[in-house]
Scaffold this active site. Structure first.
Site, PDB file in Angstrom:
ATOM      1  CE  LYS A   1      -3.904   1.980   2.590  1.00  0.00           C
ATOM      2  NZ  LYS A   1      -4.780   1.835   3.778  1.00  0.00           N
TER       3      LYS A   1
ATOM      4  CB  SER B   1      -8.195   3.606   2.699  1.00  0.00           C
ATOM      5  OG  SER B   1      -7.334   3.013   3.654  1.00  0.00           O
TER       6      SER B   1
ATOM      7  CB  SER C   1      -8.495   0.659   5.487  1.00  0.00           C
ATOM      8  OG  SER C   1      -9.245   1.821   5.336  1.00  0.00           O
TER       9      SER C   1
HETATM   10  N1  GLN Z   1     -13.400   4.138   6.108  1.00  0.00           N
HETATM   11  C1  GLN Z   1     -12.770   4.536   7.314  1.00  0.00           C
HETATM   12  C2  GLN Z   1     -12.336   5.984   7.193  1.00  0.00           C
HETATM   13  O1  GLN Z   1     -12.570   6.555   6.204  1.00  0.00           O
HETATM   14  C3  GLN Z   1     -11.638   3.648   7.655  1.00  0.00           C
HETATM   15  C4  GLN Z   1     -10.424   3.919   6.853  1.00  0.00           C
HETATM   16  C5  GLN Z   1      -9.234   3.125   7.311  1.00  0.00           C
HETATM   17  O2  GLN Z   1      -9.366   2.084   7.958  1.00  0.00           O
HETATM   18  N2  GLN Z   1      -8.066   3.625   6.982  1.00  0.00           N
HETATM   19  O3  GLN Z   1     -11.786   6.558   8.070  1.00  0.00           O
END
Ligand code: GLN
Length: 485
Positions: free
Chosen positions: A76, A151, A175
């Protein structure tokens, strides 16, 4: 080659069926031929990959290989990789060449993995659909009209499309698990502190945790083995021995006590997702588990609590991007204030700005007690719910996400609808617990993930349960039809 798991590739490399250089070339060719359809990669590191593969082949020849030596991987684009652009999906870091290596990517490199490239992600890991990337949305290989999840959507889609055998991800509120669920792969978020956060671009530091995204629990075990452990560079990493995750994969599930939280089957859950989860629970019962209903009464408050705490921490973490030291700088600033404001206004995308505004508001004098402190109290209540549940049961089982992948554009203009798609994953991060998502069926032709949440440091048990489930089912073997096109 691209249909083999890491465990299978590792055996084939050891047996000399093909070299790491051949394997790496195969994946680079696939990325070149197919990634324009999915947009999984922000950077493809071809030269580095080929050099890693040469070194890996020498190590295999010399008999000093680890199970991961010669295995191609993608990271990532939130993990700093020395000498390689590390963008965090943001215009702010589009020109940022990391001067040092994250512990996670460093450990995996030391084990002999081959770096194929850096994967697409929501900007600074803020999002649930991967539509918030400066580099464009990722498309789901099962259906390119659908989101890949976020994400870590680039990592999930790349594994699903067989553009890499596995990838790394990070999970602040879901995410790793949510994109794994939407792309039909396996992803585990470890206990907070199990994996070092050093060199991982910070979103919400009390919630962020890295983990592997792979096709199977067996592969996730191999990767987590190398990623986990105490790191003196991260004071929140925990000094607890790392278990041998592969050794217990086949342990019996006889007597395993599963808890089903009634709150995870409430309004808003897609009926196809519910059906898959109920069937998966029956499968676990066949393997020896017993099932009880449990209650996590405060879990409904996880969305409001998380969407105060995470932006609050983000507003502080992102204050370092000021156009002075690194990252994007606006053209011809007139004075220092103009430099700060225009660099940040031009460098950050809309969702990141929204989080900075919300977070700064929640932390400001006069609102701190009403929002931030209140959210922290709810966080404790959520944790306490889990602590009492784990007095009666070993793991909690439920859906990873309330629906299968939605369509691109469907929720992008409605932040609240988007935030609600994290409803089943956020509480795990707020409590610091480990959670895994594994493929458990399909709804309307799109993959459905089963989520299992364990007690602190129960990664070995979660991987064991996931592995036994995968021995008994074949959901994890299904591939999107588009992969061979
Ligand atoms: N969807 C969540 C957010 O937007 C989690 C994102 C994540 O785990 N990085 O914060």
């Amino acid at each position: 080659m691209h249909n083999k798991t890491i465990a299978e590739l590792s055996r084939a490399l050891a047996a000399g069926e093909f070299s790491s250089q051949e394997l790496t070339r195969h994946y680079l060719d696939r990325i070149q031929a197919l990634d324009s359809k999915y947009n999984c990669f922000i950077s493809v590191t071809e030269e580095r990959a080929l050099a890693d593969a040469v070194a890996a082949d020498q190590r295999i020849q010399a008999g000093t290989a680890t199970p991961l030596t010669g295995i191609p991987l993608a990271h990532k684009d939130i993990f700093c990789t020395q000498g390689i652009r590390t963008s965090a999906g943001s215009r702010m870091l589009d020109n940022f060449i990391a001067p040092y290596e994250s512990t996670v990517s460093g450990n995996l490199a030391a084990a002999g993995t081959v770096l194929l490239g850096k994967t697409n992600m929501d900007e600074f890991a803020m999002g649930s659909s991967n539509e918030n990337s400066f580099y464009g949305a990722v498309k789901n290989p099962w259906d390119t009209a659908a989101i890949a999840g976020g994400s870590s959507g680039g990592s999930a889609a790349a594994v699903a499309a067989r553009l890499t055998p596995a990838a790394t991800g990070t999970d602040t509120g879901g995410s790793i698990r949510q994109p794994a669920s939407h792309c039909g792969i396996t992803g585990i978020k470890p206990t907070y502190g199990r994996v070092s956060r050093w060199g991982m671009i910070a979103y919400a530091s009390s919630l962020d945790q890295a983990g592997p995204m792979a096709r199977t629990a067996e592969d996730a075990a191999l990767l987590l083995q190398v990623m986990a452990g105490l790191d003196p560079k991260d004071s929140t990493s925990v000094d607890q021995p790392v278990e041998d995750y592969s050794a217990t994969l086949n342990d019996s599930l006889e007597g395993l006590r599963i808890g089903i939280p009634q709150e995870f089957f409430a309004e808003g859950l897609d009926s196809g997702v519910e059906h898959c989860v109920r069937e998966a629970v029956k499968e676990l019962e066949k393997l020896g588990a017993t099932v009880t209903e449990v209650s996590l009464p405060n879990s409904q408050l996880s969305v409001p609590a998380y969407y105060v705490i995470a932006p609050a921490e983000a507003s502080s973490n992102l204050s370092r991007f000021d156009g002075v030291r690194y990252g994007y700088r606006c053209e011809a600033p007139t004075d220092l204030e103009d430099l700060y404001t225009r660099s940040r206004a031009e460098g950050f995308g809309a969702e990141v700005k929204r989080r900075i505004l919300v977070g700064s508001y929640a932390l400001s004098a006069g609102y701190y007690d009403a929002y931030y402190i209140q959210a922290q109290k709810i966080r404790r209540l959520i944790k306490n719910d889990f602590v009492s549940a784990f007095e009666q049961i070993d793991i909690i089982v439920g859906p990873t996400a309330p629906t299968p992948a939605f369509n691109l554009g469907e929720k992008s203009n409605d932040p609240v609808a988007m935030y609600l798609s994290d409803i089943y994953t956020l509480s795990t991060n707020l409590a610091g617990l480990p959670g895994i998502s594994i493929p458990a069926g399909q709804s309307a032709g799109r993959p459905v993930g089963l989520q299992m949440i364990g007690n602190y440091f129960s990664e070995a048990r979660l991987l064991n349960i996931a592995h036994r489930f995968q021995q008994a089912t074949d959901w994890h073997q299904q591939a999107p039809v588009t992969t061979d096109a």
